[in-house]
Design a protein around this motif. Structure first.
Motif, PDB file in Angstrom:
ATOM      1  N   LEU A  23      88.639 -46.062 -26.765  1.00 43.65           N
ATOM      2  CA  LEU A  23      88.210 -45.621 -28.030  1.00 43.65           C
ATOM      3  C   LEU A  23      88.059 -43.851 -27.905  1.00 43.65           C
ATOM      4  O   LEU A  23      88.480 -43.044 -27.756  1.00 43.65           O
ATOM      5  CB  LEU A  23      87.391 -46.024 -29.247  1.00 43.65           C
ATOM      6  N   GLN A  24      86.639 -43.788 -26.754  1.00 41.74           N
ATOM      7  CA  GLN A  24      86.507 -42.451 -26.938  1.00 41.74           C
ATOM      8  C   GLN A  24      87.508 -41.565 -25.562  1.00 41.74           C
ATOM      9  O   GLN A  24      87.532 -40.448 -26.316  1.00 41.74           O
ATOM     10  CB  GLN A  24      85.411 -42.704 -25.655  1.00 41.74           C
ATOM     11  N   VAL A  25      88.786 -41.800 -24.869  1.00 44.59           N
ATOM     12  CA  VAL A  25      88.885 -41.540 -24.052  1.00 44.59           C
ATOM     13  C   VAL A  25      90.150 -40.950 -25.479  1.00 44.59           C
ATOM     14  O   VAL A  25      91.396 -39.680 -24.910  1.00 44.59           O
ATOM     15  CB  VAL A  25      89.477 -41.623 -22.944  1.00 44.59           C
ATOM     16  N   TYR A  26      91.204 -42.384 -25.799  1.00 42.65           N
ATOM     17  CA  TYR A  26      91.988 -42.413 -26.456  1.00 42.65           C
ATOM     18  C   TYR A  26      91.446 -40.673 -27.939  1.00 42.65           C
ATOM     19  O   TYR A  26      92.312 -40.074 -27.886  1.00 42.65           O
ATOM     20  CB  TYR A  26      92.407 -43.758 -26.800  1.00 42.65           C
ATOM     21  N   GLY A  27      90.468 -40.938 -28.346  1.00 44.08           N
ATOM     22  CA  GLY A  27      90.081 -39.629 -29.225  1.00 44.08           C
ATOM     23  C   GLY A  27      90.039 -38.023 -28.954  1.00 44.08           C
ATOM     24  O   GLY A  27      91.096 -37.284 -29.647  1.00 44.08           O
ATOM     25  N   VAL A  28      89.700 -38.431 -27.077  1.00 48.07           N
ATOM     26  CA  VAL A  28      89.121 -36.813 -26.765  1.00 48.07           C
ATOM     27  C   VAL A  28      90.997 -36.711 -26.605  1.00 48.07           C
ATOM     28  O   VAL A  28      90.998 -35.275 -26.526  1.00 48.07           O
ATOM     29  CB  VAL A  28      88.328 -36.822 -25.159  1.00 48.07           C
TER      30      VAL A  28
END
Length: 272
Positions: A23-28
């Motif tokens: 989720l974190q890198v997907y959001g980035v």
């Protein structure tokens, strides 16, 4: 290898397969592929079948704060190889790295091999709103809502627990200028409560001035921001530190849930 514009779009689609762990890198990548922001370079161990993806912000000086490196990996062997052999991570400078809590020991082991001191900054719940319709009804008819602008940066810097420094000002300026934000205004048109979006698309920096607490502003802001993010196609989530029981209770009451196996953490290397 470094990803180009088209590859970043493909990587975003690929990361969706690994939610919520990605989720974190997907959001980035979601924000980067749609909005302007501070410079950032994205690396993978191989293409197109990557197992490790690293989002590395551009640092203007060796000890830049709030320039977190964010890492996704679905193969710990490949992650260890990348950290040990690759020049993607500069172990000679100050680093703050966000990653799945499952990878903590790998980062610490590689840092130890390189004689780099490390410490754990935070372990967080990943709170996700799966369905915007699950938000409770919130009456905002008597609340004046707006977005933040650059005239509010000083106030945000003074009240943020990690603020009060030039690096924080630059981070907040990037968020206010490029990403969604929401605030409650008083009768004079000044913010008294606010909520921002970090560069990883997570909602954060939620704050209400002490003299305006107890009026339900936090609930109004979270629900308003969640609906906006949903309308624009972004994930609706936040990170809550494990010891922050009050925020955990608040987001849970609004329909946010977590996968207990999915925790995110931040590690610091070469502490300043």
């Amino acid at each position: 290898m470094e990803l180009n514009v088209e590859q970043l779009k493909e990587a975003e689609s690929e990361l969706k397969r690994y939610l919520p762990g990605s989720l974190q890198v997907y959001g980035v990548l979601m924000l980067r592929n749609r909005l302007t922001s501070d410079r950032m370079t994205v690396f993978v161990d191989r293409w197109p079948d990557f197992s490790v993806l690293v989002c590395r912000p551009h640092c203007e000086q060796k000890n830049d704060l709030f320039k977190d490196i964010m890492v996704f990996a679905n193969d710990e062997t490949r992650l260890e190889e990348t950290l040990r052999k690759s020049s993607v991570v500069d172990w000679t400078r100050y680093l703050c790295i966000g990653c799945s809590h499952r990878h903590t020991e790998i980062f610490k082991a590689v840092a130890s091999e390189k004689n780099v001191p490390s410490c754990q900054l935070a372990v967080c719940h990943v709170m996700i709103l799966e369905d915007v319709s699950s938000l409770p009804p919130v009456d905002s008819s008597e609340v004046s809502l707006s977005s933040l602008d650059e005239s509010h940066i000083s106030l945000l810097n003074r009240t943020w627990k990690f603020g009060k420094c030039a690096e924080a000002v630059r981070m907040i300026q990037n968020m206010v200028t490029h990403f969604p934000s929401c605030c409650v205004l008083d009768a004079e048109g000044q913010p008294v409560a606010w909520l921002l979006v970090y560069s990883n698309c997570a909602m954060g920096m939620l704050y209400t001035l002490p003299e305006h607490r107890g009026k339900g502003y936090a609930k109004v802001l979270i629900c308003t921001m969640a609906k906006r993010l949903h309308a624009e196609g972004y994930p609706m989530y936040c990170f809550i530190e494990e010891e922050n029981a009050l925020s955990y209770k608040l987001f849970t009451s609004l329909g946010f849930t977590e996968d207990p196996a999915c925790r995110f953490m931040w590690l610091e290397f070469n502490e300043l």
